[in-house]
Each structure stands twice: as structure tokens, then as C-alpha cells.
Design a protein around this motif. Structure first.
Motif, PDB file in Angstrom:
ATOM      1  N   ASP A 189      -4.657  -4.408   3.175  1.00 20.87           N
ATOM      2  CA  ASP A 189      -4.132  -5.770   3.205  1.00 20.87           C
ATOM      3  C   ASP A 189      -3.320  -6.076   1.949  1.00 20.87           C
ATOM      4  O   ASP A 189      -3.691  -6.923   1.150  1.00 20.87           O
ATOM      5  CB  ASP A 189      -5.298  -6.757   3.360  1.00 20.87           C
ATOM      6  N   THR A 190      -2.205  -5.371   1.777  1.00 19.27           N
ATOM      7  CA  THR A 190      -1.338  -5.635   0.643  1.00 19.27           C
ATOM      8  C   THR A 190      -0.305  -6.684   1.033  1.00 19.27           C
ATOM      9  O   THR A 190      -0.078  -6.949   2.209  1.00 19.27           O
ATOM     10  CB  THR A 190      -0.618  -4.355   0.205  1.00 19.27           C
ATOM     11  N   GLU A 191       0.349  -7.268   0.036  1.00 17.70           N
ATOM     12  CA  GLU A 191       1.360  -8.288   0.316  1.00 17.70           C
ATOM     13  C   GLU A 191       2.509  -7.707   1.130  1.00 17.70           C
ATOM     14  O   GLU A 191       3.042  -8.352   2.028  1.00 17.70           O
ATOM     15  CB  GLU A 191       1.879  -8.882  -1.005  1.00 17.70           C
ATOM     16  N   GLY A 192       2.896  -6.466   0.799  1.00 14.39           N
ATOM     17  CA  GLY A 192       3.992  -5.834   1.544  1.00 14.39           C
ATOM     18  C   GLY A 192       3.643  -5.626   2.999  1.00 14.39           C
ATOM     19  O   GLY A 192       4.445  -5.927   3.887  1.00 14.39           O
ATOM     20  N   ASN A 193       2.426  -5.123   3.280  1.00 21.30           N
ATOM     21  CA  ASN A 193       1.991  -4.916   4.658  1.00 21.30           C
ATOM     22  C   ASN A 193       1.880  -6.230   5.409  1.00 21.30           C
ATOM     23  O   ASN A 193       2.222  -6.324   6.592  1.00 21.30           O
ATOM     24  CB  ASN A 193       0.646  -4.196   4.684  1.00 21.30           C
ATOM     25  N   LYS A 194       1.372  -7.253   4.730  1.00 23.42           N
ATOM     26  CA  LYS A 194       1.211  -8.552   5.378  1.00 23.42           C
ATOM     27  C   LYS A 194       2.563  -9.168   5.705  1.00 23.42           C
ATOM     28  O   LYS A 194       2.755  -9.742   6.779  1.00 23.42           O
ATOM     29  CB  LYS A 194       0.410  -9.489   4.470  1.00 23.42           C
ATOM     30  N   LEU A 195       3.520  -9.044   4.792  1.00 21.02           N
ATOM     31  CA  LEU A 195       4.857  -9.571   5.043  1.00 21.02           C
ATOM     32  C   LEU A 195       5.499  -8.853   6.221  1.00 21.02           C
ATOM     33  O   LEU A 195       6.098  -9.481   7.096  1.00 21.02           O
ATOM     34  CB  LEU A 195       5.735  -9.412   3.794  1.00 21.02           C
ATOM     35  N   LEU A 196       5.337  -7.538   6.272  1.00 18.94           N
ATOM     36  CA  LEU A 196       5.882  -6.768   7.386  1.00 18.94           C
ATOM     37  C   LEU A 196       5.230  -7.175   8.699  1.00 18.94           C
ATOM     38  O   LEU A 196       5.899  -7.313   9.727  1.00 18.94           O
ATOM     39  CB  LEU A 196       5.668  -5.271   7.129  1.00 18.94           C
ATOM     40  N   ALA A 197       3.904  -7.408   8.659  1.00 14.18           N
ATOM     41  CA  ALA A 197       3.183  -7.850   9.864  1.00 14.18           C
ATOM     42  C   ALA A 197       3.661  -9.231  10.309  1.00 14.18           C
ATOM     43  O   ALA A 197       3.774  -9.498  11.513  1.00 14.18           O
ATOM     44  CB  ALA A 197       1.683  -7.868   9.597  1.00 14.18           C
ATOM     45  N   ASN A 198       3.957 -10.114   9.353  1.00 17.24           N
ATOM     46  CA  ASN A 198       4.490 -11.445   9.682  1.00 17.24           C
ATOM     47  C   ASN A 198       5.852 -11.338  10.353  1.00 17.24           C
ATOM     48  O   ASN A 198       6.140 -12.039  11.333  1.00 17.24           O
ATOM     49  CB  ASN A 198       4.607 -12.292   8.416  1.00 17.24           C
ATOM     50  N   ILE A 199       6.696 -10.468   9.812  1.00 22.64           N
ATOM     51  CA  ILE A 199       8.042 -10.288  10.383  1.00 22.64           C
ATOM     52  C   ILE A 199       7.942  -9.717  11.795  1.00 22.64           C
ATOM     53  O   ILE A 199       8.655 -10.160  12.713  1.00 22.64           O
ATOM     54  CB  ILE A 199       8.884  -9.363   9.477  1.00 22.64           C
ATOM     55  N   ARG A 200       7.054  -8.747  11.969  1.00 24.50           N
ATOM     56  CA  ARG A 200       6.868  -8.156  13.304  1.00 24.50           C
ATOM     57  C   ARG A 200       6.374  -9.192  14.299  1.00 24.50           C
ATOM     58  O   ARG A 200       6.839  -9.249  15.442  1.00 24.50           O
ATOM     59  CB  ARG A 200       5.871  -6.991  13.228  1.00 24.50           C
TER      60      ARG A 200
END
Length: 331
Positions: A77-88
Motif C-alpha cells: 500500500d504505497t502512495e504510488g500504487n494507491k495513485l495508480l489504483a485510483n487512476i485505474r
């Protein structure tokens, strides 16, 4: 530490804990080192053939694609992964909604003909639903269906029951290509375009806090079955935030027992990992696996139907996703 395997799989190591997801054709696993193993979503294993060595880090992730699908397990649960999940997630819902608009117009045009000649099953409307769901998901994650041979013919009235982990469950179940009617809370029918499409297709409304609404819902389901339309229930009643399967309510099984129809248990794997309940703004990478179990023959004992269906669904879930053996609750 070394591990022997002969088949591609997705796995993660957290210190001494090993989590493995294997494809359905994978043979047995052999450990060279003492570690704890927990199989996620796949009951098969992998056999020793070559060694893979891991650095002794707190978290090491190695991913190999099996049949083009990987199920995410405890994603970092890193910020980068979360941001990518939000975009997806944003892209997924935007694409799904955009796709629904022309399809809704088609459904409106078909509606007078469908209501005149196919009031209960509404096969034409359901076909449009299938297109919407399959095209919506196709560019974001794969959905693999196992046990298709266990599906009854499309024109046979049965009760489908499945575990409920995520908002993606319905999208996934449309991949079965069966004209079922599912039960959904009334507020979902008010969602522009998509909710209206649910109404045109004849899915069943329910107000969970209103006893009269629940009874009306069950009666509608009996009428649909008697008219040849299959019905889909999530017997847990609501999505599980932990992804653990909880106790089943007996409404679906009472309907099946009274209507004298078979019950078809279905296990959903991966939907809760892709889009956890309560985190619909995130869509993680991975795929979804649907397992269709053999139908349970019609019988009058709703409690027995409930127990057998729950055991069948749980049989394809990893142990940590099966809640305590809670007795089925009354609706």
C-alpha cells in the motif's frame, strides 16, 4: 532460502510467511526451507524442478503470469500504487459509464417488444447487459470461468448463489452468459443510466431494512422462477469488507425449496483483492477467477440446501477467506 517449482505462479514473501497463488494446472509444492504456506484462491500446487533464490528482504515479490492472469494478494500500500489504483478505478468507471449510454438507448428501443413477448426473462436486455459487462472489464482485468460444464442450460430456471466480496462481482458474473435476475438494493436502481438499465432488464429491488420489501422480493423471485427465469442471490446479504465468507441467510434456499429448482453454487476469487469493499475508488491490477460447482438437486429442505451450497463455495476458497462456520441466519 530456496524454493523449487516447475510452473509459473505469483508469490510474495513477508519475512517467514510465504503466500502462493498457482494456476489450476500446477502440480505440488516442495519447500527447501521452513516457511509457512497459505494458498490463496487456488487449491492446486506446484512441483519441484528448478530453484529460485530470494534475497532476505522483509518483502520480496516475484510475479510470473499463468494463463495471462494474476490475483493480487495483500498489495503493498504505497502512495504510488494507491495513485495508480485510483487512476485505474476512475478510468474503469468512466469507460463503463460511457459504454452504457449507447447500450441503454438500444435497451429503451427494445423495451416495448421485450415487454410484449418476453416479460419475465427479457433475454434481449440481458444480452445487452452481457456486452456491457464483458467489454467494460476486458481492457482492465481478465475473468476466467472454470466449470462451465456445470452451468444449466440458459432456459432452465435455477437459483445461483455466490460469495460476495466486491462491487466487481456482478460485472464478473455476467461472464457466465446466463440470463439471471439478481437482487440489488433500491438505491442502485436510481443510478443514472446503469440503474435504469437494471430496471429495464427486470432485476429485483430490495430494501434491506424493510421486512415487507424483503418478502416482496422473495415473492418476485418465486414468480420469476415459475416463469422460467433463473435468479442470482448473494446469500451473505452484503459485501464482505474482509473478503471472508460469512454466514448465509436462508432466503435464497427457501425460494429454491419452494420453487423446486436446483441451486448452483459459484465461488468468486479475486474480486475483493482488485476492488475491496469500501474502496471503490481503487482498482488494483490482477484478475478474477469464477468457479462453477455442480448443481445441488432440488429438495424441500432449505437448511440442507444452504449447508451444501456454503460447503461447495467454501471448498474453492483458501482457508483464511472462510469465516467461522456460522449457522445460517434467517432473512
Amino acid at each position: 532460502m530456496s524454493l523449487s517449482l516447475s510452473s509459473p505462479c505469483t508469490f510474495r514473501i513477508h519475512s517467514k510467511k510465504f503466500v502462493s497463488i498457482c494456476n489450476r494446472n500446477a502440480p505440488p509444492l516442495k519447500l527447501v526451507s521452513r516457511i509457512t504456506i497459505k494458498a490463496i484462491g487456488f487449491n492446486q500446487h506446484i512441483a519441484p524442478k528448478q530453484n529460485i533464490h530470494f534475497a532476505t528482504q522483509s518483502t520480496v515479490v516475484a510475479r510470473a503470469q499463468s494463463n495471462g492472469i494474476s490475483i493480487p494478494v495483500e498489495p503493498k500500500d504505497t502512495e504510488g500504487n494507491k495513485l495508480l489504483a485510483n487512476i485505474r478505478a476512475f478510468s474503469f468507471f468512466l469507460w463503463s459509464f460511457t459504454l452504457s449510454i449507447p447500450l441503454f438507448i438500444i435497451m429503451c428501443l427494445l423495451s416495448p417488444i421485450v415487454l410484449s413477448f418476453d416479460k419475465y426473462r427479457r433475454l434481449a436486455q440481458h444480452f445487452v447487459n452481457n456486452i456491457w459487462a464483458c467489454v467494460s472489464t476486458s481492457i482492465f482485468f481478465p475473468v476466467i470461468v472454470e466449470g462451465r460444464e456445470n452451468l444449466p442450460p440458459p432456459d432452465k430456471p435455477v437459483v445461483y448463489v455466490a460469495n460476495h466480496q466486491s462491487f466487481l462481482d456482478i460485472y464478473s458474473l455476467f461472464h457466465l452468459r446466463r440470463p439471471f435476475k439478481f437482487i440489488s438494493k433500491t438505491s442502485n436502481f436510481l443510478v443514472p443510466v446503469i440503474g435504469w438499465s437494471m430496471f429495464l432488464t427486470g432485476h429485483v429491488m430490495i430494501n434491506r431494512v424493510d421486512r415487507r420489501s424483503q418478502l416482496k422480493c422473495l415473492n418476485e423471485c418465486k414468480d420469476l422462477l415459475s416463469s422460467g427465469a433463473p435468479v442470482l442471490f448473494f446469500p451473505e446479504g452484503t459485501r464482505s469488507k474482509s473478503c471472508k465468507m460469512t454466514g448465509f441467510k436462508k432466503g435464497a434456499f427457501s425460494v429454491a425449496a419452494k420453487a423446486g429448482v436446483d441451486v448452483v453454487p459459484i465461488t468468486l476469487l479475486g474480486t475483493g483483492a482488485l476492488m475491496p469493499s469500501g474502496k471503490e475508488a481503487e482498482l488494483r491490477s490482477g484478475g478474477i477467477r469464477i468457479i462453477v460447482h455442480k448443481p445441488i438437486p432440488a429438495q424441500k429442505d432449505a437448511n440442507k440446501l444452504c449447508r451444501e451450497a456454503r460447503l461447495a463455495i467454501a471448498s474453492a476458497l483458501p482457508a483464511h477467506l472462510v469465516g467461522e462456520d456460522v449457522q445460517s441466519k434467517d432473512d
